[in-house]
Motif scaffolding. Structure first.
Motif, short mmCIF file in Angstrom:
data_model
loop_
_atom_site.label_atom_id
_atom_site.label_comp_id
_atom_site.label_asym_id
_atom_site.label_seq_id
_atom_site.Cartn_x
_atom_site.Cartn_y
_atom_site.Cartn_z
N PRO A 42 -0.30 12.89 -9.16
CA PRO A 42 -0.63 13.71 -8.10
C PRO A 42 -2.04 14.35 -7.97
CG PRO A 42 0.62 15.13 -9.69
CD PRO A 42 0.57 13.55 -10.18
N ASP A 43 -2.73 14.08 -9.01
CA ASP A 43 -4.16 14.63 -9.09
C ASP A 43 -5.22 13.50 -8.43
OD1 ASP A 43 -3.11 13.34 -11.57
OD2 ASP A 43 -5.31 13.98 -12.55
N VAL A 44 -4.63 12.53 -8.24
CA VAL A 44 -5.31 11.32 -7.83
C VAL A 44 -5.43 11.21 -6.46
CG1 VAL A 44 -5.67 8.82 -7.99
CG2 VAL A 44 -5.12 9.90 -10.17
N THR A 45 -6.47 11.18 -5.87
CA THR A 45 -6.69 10.66 -4.42
C THR A 45 -6.34 9.39 -4.05
OG1 THR A 45 -8.26 12.67 -4.00
CG2 THR A 45 -7.89 10.90 -2.35
N PRO A 46 -5.44 8.95 -3.24
CA PRO A 46 -5.25 7.51 -2.95
C PRO A 46 -6.30 7.05 -2.28
CG PRO A 46 -3.62 8.76 -1.83
CD PRO A 46 -4.31 9.70 -2.69
N PRO A 47 -6.74 5.77 -2.35
CA PRO A 47 -7.78 4.93 -1.79
C PRO A 47 -7.37 4.98 -0.08
CG PRO A 47 -6.82 3.26 -2.71
CD PRO A 47 -6.26 4.91 -3.41
N SER A 48 -8.18 4.74 0.83
CA SER A 48 -7.98 4.24 2.11
C SER A 48 -7.25 2.91 2.01
CB SER A 48 -9.10 4.32 2.89
OG SER A 48 -10.06 3.02 2.72
N LYS A 49 -6.48 2.53 3.17
CA LYS A 49 -5.76 1.19 3.19
C LYS A 49 -6.96 -0.05 3.02
CE LYS A 49 -1.69 0.23 5.40
NZ LYS A 49 -0.90 0.22 6.58
N LYS A 50 -8.12 0.20 3.61
CA LYS A 50 -9.29 -0.70 3.61
C LYS A 50 -9.56 -0.88 2.08
CE LYS A 50 -13.53 -1.94 5.73
NZ LYS A 50 -14.59 -1.55 6.66
N GLU A 51 -9.69 0.28 1.40
CA GLU A 51 -10.17 0.42 0.14
C GLU A 51 -9.43 -0.56 -0.82
OE1 GLU A 51 -13.38 4.20 0.23
OE2 GLU A 51 -10.91 4.45 -0.22
N PHE A 52 -8.15 0.11 -0.70
CA PHE A 52 -7.03 -0.47 -1.61
C PHE A 52 -6.94 -2.06 -1.44
CE2 PHE A 52 -2.60 -1.98 -1.68
CZ PHE A 52 -2.29 -1.58 -3.18
N TYR A 103 0.90 -1.29 -0.04
CA TYR A 103 0.12 0.22 0.05
C TYR A 103 0.81 1.18 -0.10
CZ TYR A 103 -3.24 3.64 1.58
OH TYR A 103 -4.08 4.65 1.68
N GLU A 104 1.93 1.24 0.87
CA GLU A 104 2.84 2.40 1.04
C GLU A 104 3.52 2.69 -0.38
OE1 GLU A 104 2.68 0.13 3.25
OE2 GLU A 104 1.61 1.22 4.81
N ALA A 105 4.03 1.76 -0.96
CA ALA A 105 4.51 1.93 -2.13
C ALA A 105 3.45 2.63 -3.52
CB ALA A 105 5.05 0.77 -2.90
N TYR A 106 2.43 1.92 -3.09
CA TYR A 106 1.13 2.48 -4.18
C TYR A 106 0.86 3.99 -4.01
CZ TYR A 106 -3.42 2.91 -6.45
OH TYR A 106 -4.28 3.27 -7.11
N VAL A 107 0.96 4.33 -2.72
CA VAL A 107 0.63 5.52 -2.39
C VAL A 107 1.74 6.63 -2.93
CG1 VAL A 107 0.23 7.28 -0.65
CG2 VAL A 107 -1.02 5.21 -0.50
N GLU A 108 3.01 6.16 -2.82
CA GLU A 108 4.20 6.97 -3.46
C GLU A 108 4.06 6.83 -4.70
OE1 GLU A 108 6.30 8.65 -1.75
OE2 GLU A 108 5.18 8.36 0.05
N HIS A 109 3.77 6.10 -5.26
CA HIS A 109 3.67 5.91 -7.00
C HIS A 109 2.63 7.32 -7.22
CE1 HIS A 109 3.39 4.66 -11.04
NE2 HIS A 109 1.87 4.70 -10.87
N LEU A 110 1.45 6.91 -6.50
CA LEU A 110 0.50 7.85 -7.10
C LEU A 110 0.86 9.37 -6.64
CD1 LEU A 110 -2.87 6.48 -5.61
CD2 LEU A 110 -2.05 6.63 -8.13
N LYS A 111 1.50 9.70 -5.61
CA LYS A 111 2.11 10.89 -5.40
C LYS A 111 3.01 11.37 -6.35
CE LYS A 111 1.67 11.01 -0.25
NZ LYS A 111 2.31 10.91 1.06
N THR A 112 3.93 10.42 -7.05
CA THR A 112 4.93 10.99 -8.12
C THR A 112 4.45 11.03 -9.18
OG1 THR A 112 6.47 9.75 -6.64
CG2 THR A 112 7.11 10.18 -8.74
N HIS A 113 3.51 10.16 -9.75
CA HIS A 113 3.15 9.86 -11.29
C HIS A 113 1.72 10.39 -11.40
CE1 HIS A 113 6.83 7.70 -12.16
NE2 HIS A 113 6.51 7.12 -10.95
#
Length: 67
Positions: free
Chosen positions: A41-51, A29-39
């Protein structure tokens, strides 16, 4: 001296965690959130439960039932 030991233990714990996730085929999950932030940035990451729910739905289908 004590800080070096703590950092070594922390690094080892991270490595063991990554190995455990790889063996169990759980996504990181943490790597996924970092990927979203980097690549994406306009996408809001899902909660851990949703992920993890989305991961299980993708793997087994949304209509999967429990044994």
């Amino acid at each position: 001296m004590m800080g070096d030991l703590f950092n070594s233990i922390k690094k080892g714990a991270c490595i063991l965690r990554q190995i455990g996730k790889g063996v169990s085929h759980l996504p990181d999950y943490e790597a996924y959130v970092e990927h979203l932030k980097t690549h994406h940035p306009d996408v809001t990451p899902p909660s851990k439960k949703e992920f993890f729910k989305n991961h299980l739905n993708d793997k087994y289908g949304a209509s999967a039932t429990r044994c």
